[in-house]
Design a protein around this motif. Structure first.
Motif, PDB file in Angstrom:
ATOM      1  N   GLY A 229       0.899  -1.303   0.145  1.00  0.00           N
ATOM      2  CA  GLY A 229       0.102  -0.015  -0.047  1.00  0.00           C
ATOM      3  C   GLY A 229       1.009   1.269   0.053  1.00  0.00           C
ATOM      4  O   GLY A 229       0.502   2.369  -0.703  1.00  0.00           O
TER       5      GLY A 229
ATOM      6  N   THR B 290       0.999   3.837  -3.301  1.00  0.00           N
ATOM      7  CA  THR B 290       0.653   5.198  -2.835  1.00  0.00           C
ATOM      8  C   THR B 290       1.617   6.178  -3.629  1.00  0.00           C
ATOM      9  O   THR B 290       1.398   7.219  -3.998  1.00  0.00           O
TER      10      THR B 290
ATOM     11  N   TYR C 253      -5.400  -2.899  -8.390  1.00  0.00           N
ATOM     12  CA  TYR C 253      -5.976  -2.490  -7.125  1.00  0.00           C
ATOM     13  C   TYR C 253      -6.925  -1.210  -7.645  1.00  0.00           C
ATOM     14  O   TYR C 253      -6.727  -0.860  -8.704  1.00  0.00           O
TER      15      TYR C 253
ATOM     16  N   ALA D 225      -6.936   2.193  -7.123  1.00  0.00           N
ATOM     17  CA  ALA D 225      -6.181   3.488  -6.481  1.00  0.00           C
ATOM     18  C   ALA D 225      -6.813   4.739  -6.875  1.00  0.00           C
ATOM     19  O   ALA D 225      -7.034   5.118  -7.929  1.00  0.00           O
TER      20      ALA D 225
ATOM     21  N   TYR E 279      -4.898   1.669   7.820  1.00  0.00           N
ATOM     22  CA  TYR E 279      -4.980   0.239   7.257  1.00  0.00           C
ATOM     23  C   TYR E 279      -5.983  -1.029   8.013  1.00  0.00           C
ATOM     24  O   TYR E 279      -6.086  -0.669   9.184  1.00  0.00           O
TER      25      TYR E 279
ATOM     26  N   ARG F 243      -7.355  -2.455   2.945  1.00  0.00           N
ATOM     27  CA  ARG F 243      -7.495  -1.168   2.579  1.00  0.00           C
ATOM     28  C   ARG F 243      -6.219  -0.381   3.308  1.00  0.00           C
ATOM     29  O   ARG F 243      -5.904  -0.337   4.492  1.00  0.00           O
ATOM     30  N   TYR F 244      -5.863   0.342   2.681  1.00  0.00           N
ATOM     31  CA  TYR F 244      -4.737   1.534   2.977  1.00  0.00           C
ATOM     32  C   TYR F 244      -5.054   2.861   2.624  1.00  0.00           C
ATOM     33  O   TYR F 244      -5.484   3.288   1.513  1.00  0.00           O
TER      34      TYR F 244
ATOM     35  N   THR G 259      -5.885   6.574  -1.614  1.00  0.00           N
ATOM     36  CA  THR G 259      -6.609   5.399  -0.848  1.00  0.00           C
ATOM     37  C   THR G 259      -6.410   4.162  -1.930  1.00  0.00           C
ATOM     38  O   THR G 259      -6.444   4.426  -3.135  1.00  0.00           O
ATOM     39  N   ILE G 260      -5.845   2.810  -1.487  1.00  0.00           N
ATOM     40  CA  ILE G 260      -5.387   1.938  -2.121  1.00  0.00           C
ATOM     41  C   ILE G 260      -6.397   0.566  -1.544  1.00  0.00           C
ATOM     42  O   ILE G 260      -6.519   0.331  -0.340  1.00  0.00           O
ATOM     43  N   LYS G 261      -7.062  -0.014  -2.681  1.00  0.00           N
ATOM     44  CA  LYS G 261      -8.078  -1.256  -2.105  1.00  0.00           C
ATOM     45  C   LYS G 261      -7.492  -2.399  -2.865  1.00  0.00           C
ATOM     46  O   LYS G 261      -7.648  -2.642  -3.927  1.00  0.00           O
ATOM     47  N   ILE G 262      -6.969  -3.340  -2.023  1.00  0.00           N
ATOM     48  CA  ILE G 262      -6.211  -4.509  -2.471  1.00  0.00           C
ATOM     49  C   ILE G 262      -7.130  -5.784  -2.330  1.00  0.00           C
ATOM     50  O   ILE G 262      -7.324  -5.966  -1.086  1.00  0.00           O
TER      51      ILE G 262
END
Length: 309
Positions: free
Chosen positions: A96, A100, A156, A158, A222, A242-243, A300-303
């Protein structure tokens, strides 16, 4: 258990889940009032090179899957799969942070290149505050392009989110909203932040336009979040890591080397003509009036990490 790096305190959680939902509804009313008639106009070409645009009011689908989630089928719409095999929590945090950083770096470079090209096209020096008004019509596409390219590259989602949106794509979902409110509370209390240098592909710290090292002080959060999607027999519970990392408004450009207040600050900080340009491009804008040190929003990053039938 929810994890907030640096500080962990139930006292910093602002409101119950019901209050969070009420706040989300308020944001929808304020920042997306045109959704019933206009919706989120998505340039599908930002995601997969197509030339069509697709208006949609399916904001939830956009928040979950990005532009490709509701663009019409196109053979060029391919998204990279997640890395093979499970990652540990430490590896997911590092992922994350890395994604980012790349997103931030790409957006910084992309905006700089647009400023340079606008200067060449108009003859306005980059040092002239009028350049921000000249480049503003291009701004609606700059950040979505960077986010879509990162999303496509990694598989992801982003993007950037804020409680005071300019672009309707940046409205937070419930989890993101809770983190933004935490970040704002931490900033208001003057809580310590983590240092994040903006680095290039080789890991070297990048420089701001004034030659200073590009180093930011931010909060991050996170957690693992399960979401139910689909309909009928196709409904599945998807688990995501989630980060988020905050975006803080810097001092004026003559101090920080960054021009953020030229387009988001108070009247005294704004570049000439920016208010009028914002009114043309974003008639429902809520992203003015910021001061140095305030939380503008977050990366925001959603993996995706698990899919359970």
């Amino acid at each position: 258990m929810k994890k907030i790096l640096l500080l962990t305190s139930a006292a910093l959680m602002l409101g119950s889940a019901g209050n969070t939902m009420a706040r989300q509804n308020m944001l929808d009313d304020l920042n997306n009032v045109c959704s019933d008639t206009i919706g989120i106009i998505t340039d599908c070409g930002l995601c997969h090179g197509a030339t069509f645009q697709e208006p949609t009011t399916e904001k939830d689908l956009y928040l979950a899957e990005g532009a490709c989630g509701f663009c019409p089928d196109d053979p060029d719409c391919t998204v990279a799969p997640p890395p093979p095999g499970p990652m540990t929590e430490a590896e997911l945090i590092a992922e994350g942070q890395s994604v980012t950083n790349e997103y931030f770096r790409d957006l910084f470079r992309l905006f700089g290149s647009h400023l340079q090209q606008t200067s060449l096209d108009t003859g306005i020096p980059v040092s002239d505050p009028a350049i921000f008004t000249a480049v503003f019509p291009q701004c609606p596409d700059i950040a979505p392009l960077a986010g879509s390219e990162i999303s496509k590259k990694y598989g992801y989602l982003a993007r950037r989110v804020t409680t005071k949106s300019r672009n309707s794509r940046n409205i937070p979902d419930d989890w993101e909203l809770a983190q933004l409110m935490d970040f704002e509370a931490l900033a208001a209390k003057g809580a310590p932040r983590t240092t994040f240098p903006l680095t290039d592909e080789d890991g070297n710290t990048m420089l701001k336009p004034n030659g200073q090292p590009f180093i930011t002080q931010e909060y991050e959060a996170y957690d693992y979040v399960k979401e139910v999607g689909g309909k009928g027999k196709d409904r599945v519970a998807n688990t995501y890591f989630r980060y988020m990392r905050s975006i803080t408004m810097p001092p004026p450009a003559n101090v920080s080397g960054l021009p953020c207040l030229k387009c988001h600050g108070n009247d005294a900080d704004l570049a000439p003509g920016v208010v009028e340009a914002i009114g043309t491009e974003y008639p429902y804008d809520k992203a003015l009036g910021y001061s140095p040190g305030q939380i503008r929003g977050a990366w925001t990053i959603k993996i995706p990490v698990e899919v359970t039938p």
